[in-house]
Scaffold this active site. Structure first.
Site, PDB file in Angstrom:
ATOM      1  N   ASP A  14       0.880  -1.167   0.000  1.00  0.00           N
ATOM      2  CA  ASP A  14       0.000   0.000   0.000  1.00  0.00           C
ATOM      3  C   ASP A  14       0.925   1.226   0.000  1.00  0.00           C
ATOM      4  O   ASP A  14       2.116   1.111   0.296  1.00  0.00           O
ATOM      5  CB  ASP A  14      -0.873  -0.060   1.260  1.00  0.00           C
ATOM      6  CG  ASP A  14      -1.703   1.185   1.448  1.00  0.00           C
ATOM      7  OD1 ASP A  14      -2.374   1.590   0.488  1.00  0.00           O
ATOM      8  OD2 ASP A  14      -1.677   1.751   2.559  1.00  0.00           O
ATOM      9  N   ASP A  16      -0.094   5.142   0.920  1.00  0.00           N
ATOM     10  CA  ASP A  16      -0.336   6.096   2.009  1.00  0.00           C
ATOM     11  C   ASP A  16      -0.395   5.348   3.344  1.00  0.00           C
ATOM     12  O   ASP A  16      -1.195   4.437   3.521  1.00  0.00           O
ATOM     13  CB  ASP A  16      -1.667   6.815   1.742  1.00  0.00           C
ATOM     14  CG  ASP A  16      -2.009   7.816   2.819  1.00  0.00           C
ATOM     15  OD1 ASP A  16      -1.099   8.265   3.534  1.00  0.00           O
ATOM     16  OD2 ASP A  16      -3.200   8.150   2.953  1.00  0.00           O
ATOM     17  N   ARG A  54     -11.750   8.319  -2.732  1.00  0.00           N
ATOM     18  CA  ARG A  54     -12.128   9.739  -2.645  1.00  0.00           C
ATOM     19  C   ARG A  54     -13.655   9.885  -2.504  1.00  0.00           C
ATOM     20  O   ARG A  54     -14.144  10.660  -1.695  1.00  0.00           O
ATOM     21  CB  ARG A  54     -11.635  10.467  -3.900  1.00  0.00           C
ATOM     22  CG  ARG A  54     -11.596  11.973  -3.753  1.00  0.00           C
ATOM     23  CD  ARG A  54     -11.139  12.608  -5.061  1.00  0.00           C
ATOM     24  NE  ARG A  54      -9.955  11.958  -5.607  1.00  0.00           N
ATOM     25  CZ  ARG A  54      -9.581  12.043  -6.877  1.00  0.00           C
ATOM     26  NH1 ARG A  54     -10.278  12.763  -7.734  1.00  0.00           N
ATOM     27  NH2 ARG A  54      -8.504  11.410  -7.310  1.00  0.00           N
ATOM     28  N   SER A 119      -5.364   5.215  -4.281  1.00  0.00           N
ATOM     29  CA  SER A 119      -5.291   6.578  -4.807  1.00  0.00           C
ATOM     30  C   SER A 119      -5.183   6.636  -6.330  1.00  0.00           C
ATOM     31  O   SER A 119      -4.417   5.900  -6.942  1.00  0.00           O
ATOM     32  CB  SER A 119      -4.092   7.304  -4.204  1.00  0.00           C
ATOM     33  OG  SER A 119      -3.974   8.577  -4.788  1.00  0.00           O
ATOM     34  N   ASP A 173      -1.862  -0.373   6.054  1.00  0.00           N
ATOM     35  CA  ASP A 173      -2.031   0.352   7.321  1.00  0.00           C
ATOM     36  C   ASP A 173      -3.496   0.571   7.686  1.00  0.00           C
ATOM     37  O   ASP A 173      -3.788   1.007   8.800  1.00  0.00           O
ATOM     38  CB  ASP A 173      -1.371   1.740   7.238  1.00  0.00           C
ATOM     39  CG  ASP A 173      -2.135   2.645   6.288  1.00  0.00           C
ATOM     40  OD1 ASP A 173      -2.306   2.245   5.115  1.00  0.00           O
ATOM     41  OD2 ASP A 173      -2.589   3.722   6.708  1.00  0.00           O
TER      42      ASP A 173
HETATM   43  P1  B16 Z   1      -7.130   9.920  -4.237  1.00  0.00           P
HETATM   44  P2  B16 Z   1      -3.735   4.290  -0.030  1.00  0.00           P
HETATM   45  C1  B16 Z   1      -5.626   6.217  -0.095  1.00  0.00           C
HETATM   46  O1  B16 Z   1      -4.318   5.786  -0.332  1.00  0.00           O
HETATM   47  C2  B16 Z   1      -5.659   7.188   1.077  1.00  0.00           C
HETATM   48  O2  B16 Z   1      -5.280   6.539   2.288  1.00  0.00           O
HETATM   49  C3  B16 Z   1      -7.047   7.754   1.238  1.00  0.00           C
HETATM   50  O3  B16 Z   1      -7.074   8.670   2.308  1.00  0.00           O
HETATM   51  C4  B16 Z   1      -7.468   8.429  -0.074  1.00  0.00           C
HETATM   52  O4  B16 Z   1      -8.787   8.949   0.021  1.00  0.00           O
HETATM   53  C5  B16 Z   1      -7.399   7.395  -1.200  1.00  0.00           C
HETATM   54  O5  B16 Z   1      -6.071   6.897  -1.285  1.00  0.00           O
HETATM   55  C6  B16 Z   1      -7.819   7.973  -2.549  1.00  0.00           C
HETATM   56  O6  B16 Z   1      -6.902   8.939  -2.958  1.00  0.00           O
HETATM   57  O7  B16 Z   1      -8.135  10.951  -3.841  1.00  0.00           O
HETATM   58  O8  B16 Z   1      -5.744  10.467  -4.475  1.00  0.00           O
HETATM   59  O9  B16 Z   1      -7.605   9.051  -5.380  1.00  0.00           O
HETATM   60  O10 B16 Z   1      -3.595   4.173   1.459  1.00  0.00           O
HETATM   61  O11 B16 Z   1      -4.681   3.256  -0.618  1.00  0.00           O
HETATM   62  O12 B16 Z   1      -2.414   4.332  -0.739  1.00  0.00           O
HETATM   63 MG    MG Z   2      -2.867   3.166   3.271  1.00  0.00          MG
END
Ligand code: B16
Ligand code: MG
Length: 219
Positions: A14, A16, A54, A119, A173
């Site tokens: 992963d 974030d 999102r 993301s 996480d």
């Molecule tokens: P985006 P991961 C996630 O990343 C984030 O933890 C989450 O807070 C966020 O809303 C999601 O990505 C979508 O991100 O708006 O940039 O498409 O932990 O899956 O790497």
């Molecule tokens: Mg994450």
């Protein structure tokens, strides 16, 4: 009787919360939007957005507040503009301690390596962090329809690597991500406090505690 596990062939990381703290950038971007819209938002609500798409994030933030489809789309777009602005200068300095070391260990160990992030901005982030070349497969928010906690993203990563799910280790996480990886039938390594990651097979408090050897020993 103890379950016999197949030999591990691949790792899926992963992004974030595991390799970098983009959560802080997401938080600041949602906060700015919520201030503009006079919607309550704080770190406690933000914690519920960990690993969540999102769209789902905005649904959680809005709660019972109803907005039109157009307004909803515009709010997502505005938040994303703020987020894109904030990751513009992301660099190697933003990697969590130990993050690059463990990616190097995975490669040295001869395992396949994929990114498994919810993301839609994962590519510019890993390019900024200078870790793009470690991954042979990138599974991100654009790869599948159904976001975590559905298993689709991790199954997509496994399929693209040509490895069966039970031979994959996922490092996550977020509760949503751990649930997704378990549903995919993978071995799950949690990063974070026990109350958040206790559903995983094994967990470490932070990325710097993680090593390929420790994961394989726990297996
Ligand atoms: P985006 P991961 C996630 O990343 C984030 O933890 C989450 O807070 C966020 O809303 C999601 O990505 C979508 O991100 O708006 O940039 O498409 O932990 O899956 O790497
Ligand atoms: Mg994450």
């Amino acid at each position: 009787m103890e379950k016999i596990r197949p030999k591990i062939e691949a790792f899926i990381f992963d992004l974030d919360g595991v390799l970098t703290d983009t959560a802080e950038f997401h938080f600041q971007s949602w906060k700015r939007l919520c201030e503009e819209e006079k919607i309550p938002f704080n770190r406690e609500i933000n914690e519920k957005l960990r690993g969540v798409s999102r769209k789902k994030s905005l649904e959680i933030i809005l709660g019972d507040t109803k907005v039109s489809q157009e307004k909803f789309a515009e709010m997502m777009e505005r938040k994303n503009t703020y987020y894109r602005e904030s990751i513009k200068n992301i660099s190697k300095r933003d990697l969590f301690p130990g993050a690059e070391k463990v990616l190097q260990e995975v490669k040295k160990g001869g395992f396949k390596l994929a990114l498994g992030s919810s993301s839609k901005n994962a590519r510019p982030v890993i390019e900024g962090l200078g870790i793009r070349d470690y991954f042979e497969v990138i599974a991100d928010g654009n790869s599948v329809e159904k976001a975590k906690p559905a298993p689709d993203l991790f199954l997509y990563a496994a399929e693209k690597m040509g490895v069966s799910p039970e031979k994959c280790v996922v490092v996550e996480d977020a509760e949503a991500g751990i649930e997704a990886a378990l549903k995919a039938g993978m071995y799950v390594v949690g990063i974070g406090p026990p109350e958040r990651v206790r559903q995983s097979h094994v967990y470490f408090s932070e990325t710097s505690e993680l090593s390929v050897e420790k994961v394989l020993q726990s297996f």
